[in-house]
Design an enzyme around this catalytic site. Sequence first.
Site, PDB file in Angstrom:
ATOM      1  N   PRO A  10       0.785  -1.225   0.000  1.00 22.17           N
ATOM      2  CA  PRO A  10       0.000   0.000   0.000  1.00 22.17           C
ATOM      3  C   PRO A  10       0.823   1.284   0.000  1.00 22.17           C
ATOM      4  CG  PRO A  10      -0.158  -1.129   2.114  1.00 22.17           C
ATOM      5  CD  PRO A  10       0.501  -2.078   1.156  1.00 22.17           C
ATOM      6  N   ASN A  11       0.336   2.217  -0.780  1.00 24.74           N
ATOM      7  CA  ASN A  11       0.852   3.594  -0.864  1.00 24.74           C
ATOM      8  C   ASN A  11       2.188   3.727  -1.605  1.00 24.74           C
ATOM      9  OD1 ASN A  11      -1.359   4.690   0.718  1.00 24.74           O
ATOM     10  ND2 ASN A  11      -0.414   3.627   2.444  1.00 24.74           N
ATOM     11  N   ARG A  18       4.850  11.161  -2.653  1.00 26.60           N
ATOM     12  CA  ARG A  18       4.499  10.897  -1.257  1.00 26.60           C
ATOM     13  C   ARG A  18       5.697  11.177  -0.341  1.00 26.60           C
ATOM     14  NH1 ARG A  18       4.429   4.758   1.190  1.00 26.60           N
ATOM     15  NH2 ARG A  18       3.813   5.329   3.286  1.00 26.60           N
ATOM     16  N   TYR A  23      10.887   9.330   1.437  1.00 26.73           N
ATOM     17  CA  TYR A  23      10.970   8.275   0.415  1.00 26.73           C
ATOM     18  C   TYR A  23      11.692   8.686  -0.871  1.00 26.73           C
ATOM     19  CZ  TYR A  23       7.577   6.121   3.528  1.00 26.73           C
ATOM     20  OH  TYR A  23       6.964   5.588   4.636  1.00 26.73           O
ATOM     21  N   ASN A  74       8.138  -5.260  -0.646  1.00 28.40           N
ATOM     22  CA  ASN A  74       7.951  -4.103   0.229  1.00 28.40           C
ATOM     23  C   ASN A  74       6.469  -4.103   0.601  1.00 28.40           C
ATOM     24  OD1 ASN A  74       7.735  -1.722   1.595  1.00 28.40           O
ATOM     25  ND2 ASN A  74       8.925  -0.512   0.127  1.00 28.40           N
ATOM     26  N   ALA A  77       3.075  -0.569   5.102  1.00 32.31           N
ATOM     27  CA  ALA A  77       2.641  -0.625   6.510  1.00 32.31           C
ATOM     28  C   ALA A  77       2.201  -2.024   6.930  1.00 32.31           C
ATOM     29  CB  ALA A  77       1.515   0.380   6.737  1.00 32.31           C
ATOM     30  N   HIS A  80       4.235  -4.174   9.405  1.00 32.88           N
ATOM     31  CA  HIS A  80       4.252  -4.007  10.852  1.00 32.88           C
ATOM     32  C   HIS A  80       3.130  -4.748  11.580  1.00 32.88           C
ATOM     33  CE1 HIS A  80       7.171  -1.113   9.615  1.00 32.88           C
ATOM     34  NE2 HIS A  80       6.277  -0.352   9.013  1.00 32.88           N
ATOM     35  N   ASP A  87       2.027 -15.301   7.164  1.00 30.11           N
ATOM     36  CA  ASP A  87       1.686 -16.710   6.950  1.00 30.11           C
ATOM     37  C   ASP A  87       1.797 -17.094   5.483  1.00 30.11           C
ATOM     38  OD1 ASP A  87       1.282 -17.132   9.627  1.00 30.11           O
ATOM     39  OD2 ASP A  87      -0.909 -17.201   9.527  1.00 30.11           O
ATOM     40  N   GLU A  98      12.678  -8.970   2.296  1.00 30.01           N
ATOM     41  CA  GLU A  98      11.931  -7.789   2.764  1.00 30.01           C
ATOM     42  C   GLU A  98      12.711  -6.533   2.390  1.00 30.01           C
ATOM     43  OE1 GLU A  98      11.682  -7.708   7.018  1.00 30.01           O
ATOM     44  OE2 GLU A  98      10.622  -5.785   7.067  1.00 30.01           O
ATOM     45  N   HIS A 100      12.701  -2.053   2.300  1.00 31.92           N
ATOM     46  CA  HIS A 100      12.125  -0.747   2.639  1.00 31.92           C
ATOM     47  C   HIS A 100      13.002   0.351   2.074  1.00 31.92           C
ATOM     48  CE1 HIS A 100       9.337  -2.686   5.321  1.00 31.92           C
ATOM     49  NE2 HIS A 100      10.346  -3.372   5.822  1.00 31.92           N
ATOM     50  N   SER A 102      12.980   3.492   3.290  1.00 31.75           N
ATOM     51  CA  SER A 102      13.469   4.240   4.454  1.00 31.75           C
ATOM     52  C   SER A 102      14.084   3.278   5.464  1.00 31.75           C
ATOM     53  CB  SER A 102      12.308   5.001   5.097  1.00 31.75           C
ATOM     54  OG  SER A 102      11.324   4.092   5.582  1.00 31.75           O
ATOM     55  N   ARG A 107      12.830   5.442  12.513  1.00 32.14           N
ATOM     56  CA  ARG A 107      11.561   6.179  12.433  1.00 32.14           C
ATOM     57  C   ARG A 107      10.679   5.861  13.659  1.00 32.14           C
ATOM     58  NH1 ARG A 107       9.001   5.390   6.754  1.00 32.14           N
ATOM     59  NH2 ARG A 107       7.754   7.135   7.543  1.00 32.14           N
ATOM     60  N   ARG A 111       7.204   1.285  13.563  1.00 31.68           N
ATOM     61  CA  ARG A 111       7.889   0.769  12.366  1.00 31.68           C
ATOM     62  C   ARG A 111       9.090  -0.109  12.716  1.00 31.68           C
ATOM     63  NH1 ARG A 111       5.388   3.932   8.269  1.00 31.68           N
ATOM     64  NH2 ARG A 111       4.881   5.993   9.076  1.00 31.68           N
TER      65      ARG A 111
END
Length: 141
Positions: A10-11, A18, A23, A74, A77, A80, A87, A98, A100, A102, A107, A111
């Site tokens: 998302p986002n 953004r 970012y 990625n 959110a 978290h 799963d 994984e 990210h 940032s 932060r 996070r």
Amino acid sequence: MKKILIVNGPNLNLVGEREPGIYGSDAMPNIIKKAIAFAGSKGFECTYFQSNHEGEIIDKLHASRLEYSGIVLNAGAFTHYSYAIRDAISAIKIPVVEVHLSNVFAREEFRHTSVIAAVCKGSVSGFGANSYILAVQALTL
Ligand code: DQA
């Protein structure tokens, strides 16, 4: 040819406009283009998927398990708090890295927790657009 899938949650489609102070101002299509070119230079075909919906990300992880040799994820959110994505990663056998943009540990406290980290092959955080290249690289070694 071996295949790598990059999945954004998302986002992340709004990266570029953004919160550029966090970012960066490089738009996500450019970031992905560079990661795909890097994968190509290592002899890997690389494709991209983005969704703002948890279930669609889970469906994509399931569908990818026989087609790809690894996934760069990625989860935004969802990283978290999504036990469902955790799963799904556990359920598939291919490695998931994984990623990210940032440094999530520098932060807000919420996070600092990743519920997916333990079921991923490893994590890359804090290198901006290069986080994706580093994550792809990990899957090409
Ligand atoms: C992010 C970090 C997350 O905490 C956040 O919710 C995002 C982006 C990153 O790439 O830095 O959406 O995953």
